[in-house]
Design a protein around this motif. Structure first.
Motif, PDB file in Angstrom:
ATOM      1  N   GLN A  51      -4.240   9.421   6.484  1.00  9.55           N
ATOM      2  CA  GLN A  51      -5.675   9.115   6.390  1.00  9.55           C
ATOM      3  C   GLN A  51      -5.909   7.820   5.627  1.00  9.55           C
ATOM      4  O   GLN A  51      -6.708   6.972   6.042  1.00  9.55           O
ATOM      5  N   ARG A  52      -5.208   7.663   4.501  1.00  7.20           N
ATOM      6  CA  ARG A  52      -5.386   6.453   3.685  1.00  7.20           C
ATOM      7  C   ARG A  52      -4.914   5.206   4.436  1.00  7.20           C
ATOM      8  O   ARG A  52      -5.577   4.160   4.395  1.00  7.20           O
ATOM      9  N   SER A  63      -7.306   4.425   7.460  1.00  2.00           N
ATOM     10  CA  SER A  63      -8.611   4.005   6.964  1.00  2.00           C
ATOM     11  C   SER A  63      -8.576   2.553   6.481  1.00  2.00           C
ATOM     12  O   SER A  63      -9.496   1.777   6.732  1.00  2.00           O
ATOM     13  N   LYS A  64      -7.487   2.193   5.805  1.00  2.00           N
ATOM     14  CA  LYS A  64      -7.391   0.843   5.251  1.00  2.00           C
ATOM     15  C   LYS A  64      -6.966  -0.176   6.303  1.00  2.00           C
ATOM     16  O   LYS A  64      -7.368  -1.350   6.252  1.00  2.00           O
ATOM     17  N   LEU A  78       0.895   4.271  -2.651  1.00  2.00           N
ATOM     18  CA  LEU A  78       0.640   5.645  -2.220  1.00  2.00           C
ATOM     19  C   LEU A  78       1.783   6.583  -2.602  1.00  2.00           C
ATOM     20  O   LEU A  78       1.551   7.763  -2.914  1.00  2.00           O
ATOM     21  N   THR A 105       0.835  -1.208   0.000  1.00  2.00           N
ATOM     22  CA  THR A 105       0.000   0.000   0.000  1.00  2.00           C
ATOM     23  C   THR A 105       0.867   1.255   0.000  1.00  2.00           C
ATOM     24  O   THR A 105       0.578   2.225  -0.719  1.00  2.00           O
TER      25      THR A 105
END
Length: 460
Positions: free
Chosen positions: A236-237, A240-241, A185, A181
């Motif tokens: 945030q990403r 959240s994940k 990103l 991830t």
């Protein structure tokens, strides 16, 4: 006048030779001989007859790689990892797990004989894992560019070229997912990975730590710069994940160096610690805490150290190289008082906090060199019944060994991550009046050549 003749090396670089593998080195390389000249061969096992290509020649030895196999070992297995041959993280994935355990036992025996001149050591069979995969609670992955794309993985053997990795069989699955991830990103949020040759870019390493018992996750971003582009959106990403992320930290390392961490660390999100448990003890883990990477086998290793300490509840114990107090607290469950010493101030602060966290009142910690702190304790009337040491790979300083001999505890328990320096130090302790009763190898790092041991010595 006598003319000196230069010894002729019987192998040449890039040439091919048919050989038989006689043994394995401590780092898992096969040993073959050409006219008595040793060649260390990658991906080769004892008893195998192979054709090899010589890749590097030195004055007294050479390196090679197996090209063709005429006779293969019954211990050979197919590595499950698709990048095993390129990646430098594992060394013996081609050897059956039973074969790995035997190799590590033999390594310890050979080091004790060759380096320590200890011929009759009682070295027990290596304690292995029921499932020798997905055991690491800490992943640290370098980031870089390759063909215009962000890559994240491990360095190729004997190089600084990053092999892009989708999955690592000795890391946790959630760590693999977070690294992937982060790679995506970086591409989406235009966070440039580090360029080592130019000392440019932002992201150097991503470090993921997972509490095996608590499932709490800490992510540490090691950057060259203080600023991280789109950092709020990045956090945030991630959160959240992966809602089990309890902490995101940034460590800044602007130096041109192979050392991963810089001096400055700050928390970007959540708490400064995550927590994990071993042996019923709760530990707070910060971004730079030393915490053993295989908690399952750490419980085995440290429980064996406690067993060898033979504690009845009345003993005074010194724990040298105590780190964040992991072994200290294992010992404190069974001792009258345990004194821990460590040269790193932050580790001692963590150790004190871990003792408070678990309600231990029979521990005391000091910052400094063991060879200086321990004599001061003794001068103040604190005499140890047992000394436990768990030094770094280089082993104990000679001055610490002398200090231990002067302290003359009934028992010394030596936890080691390098059996060659263990053998060297055991020789000093034996010559100083101690008897080596037993050495227990524990496989903390399956699929690699590394081996941990715990040795018990008693005053003769």
């Amino acid at each position: 006048m006598i003319e000196m003749t230069k010894k002729i090396v019987p192998v040449q670089k890039n040439e091919y030779y048919d050989v038989k593998i006689e043994s394995l080195t401590h780092d898992g390389l096969g040993v073959a001989r050409v006219d008595g000249f040793p060649v260390f061969v990658a991906n080769a096992l004892v008893g195998e007859e192979i054709n090899m290509k010589v890749t590097l020649v030195k004055k007294t030895y050479a390196f090679g790689r197996a090209v063709d196999y005429f006779v293969t070992s019954g211990e050979r297995v197919k590595p499950e990892c698709g990048i095993y041959k390129q990646c430098g993280g594992c060394q013996v994935q081609h050897l059956s797990y039973e074969g790995q355990l035997k190799m590590k036992h033999d390594t310890v025996v050979n080091h004790l004989k060759r380096i320590g001149h200890i011929e009759d050591a009682n070295v027990l069979p290596t304690i292995g894992m029921q499932n020798p995969s997905r055991y690491r609670n800490k992943t640290q992955v370098p980031f870089g560019y390759a063909d215009g794309k962000v890559v994240a993985g491990f360095y190729q053997k004997r190089s600084h070229e990053i092999i892009n990795m989708q999955s690592c069989l000795i890391q946790t699955d959630i760590s693999d997912q977070i690294v992937e991830t982060m790679r995506q990103l970086c591409q989406e949020l235009e966070i440039d990975p580090y360029n080592e040759s130019l000392n440019l870019g932002v992201l150097r390493h991503v470090i993921v730590r997972v509490g095996f018992k608590t499932e709490e996750i800490m992510v540490t971003l090691v950057t060259r710069t203080h600023e991280i582009p789109n950092s709020e959106l990045l956090i945030q990403r991630l959160v959240s994940k992966y809602p089990k992320i309890k902490s995101i930290a940034q460590n800044v390392n602007p130096k041109v160096t192979n050392v991963i961490f810089g001096d400055e660390t700050r928390i970007l999100y959540g708490e400064p610690y995550i927590y994990d448990e071993m042996n019923g003890i709760r530990f707070a883990i910060s971004p730079r805490s030393f915490y053993q990477v295989n908690p399952i086998q750490t419980e085995t290793l440290y429980s064996k150290a406690v067993e060898y300490a033979q504690l009845s509840g009345n003993e005074i114990v010194f724990d040298a190289y105590c780190g964040i107090g992991t072994i200290t607290l294992f010992l404190a469950q069974h001792a009258k008082q345990v004194y821990g010493v460590e040269i790193i101030p932050e580790a001692i602060e963590d150790a004190k906090m871990n003792a408070r966290l678990n309600g231990f009142e029979n521990t005391q910690f000091a910052v400094g060199k063991s060879e200086e702190i321990i004599p001061a304790w003794i001068e103040n009337g604190i005499v140890p019944d047992v000394i436990v040491v768990d030094p770094p790979r280089k082993g104990c300083d000679r001055s610490l060994l002398d200090t231990m001999l002067e302290a003359a505890p009934d028992r010394i328990v030596y936890v080691s991550c390098d059996s060659s320096t263990l053998a060297r130090d055991l020789r000093v302790l034996i010559d100083g009046g101690y008897k080596l009763e037993v050495v227990q190898p524990v496989d903390m790092f399956p699929q690699t050549a590394h081996i941990e041991c715990v040795a018990k010595l008693v005053r003769a």
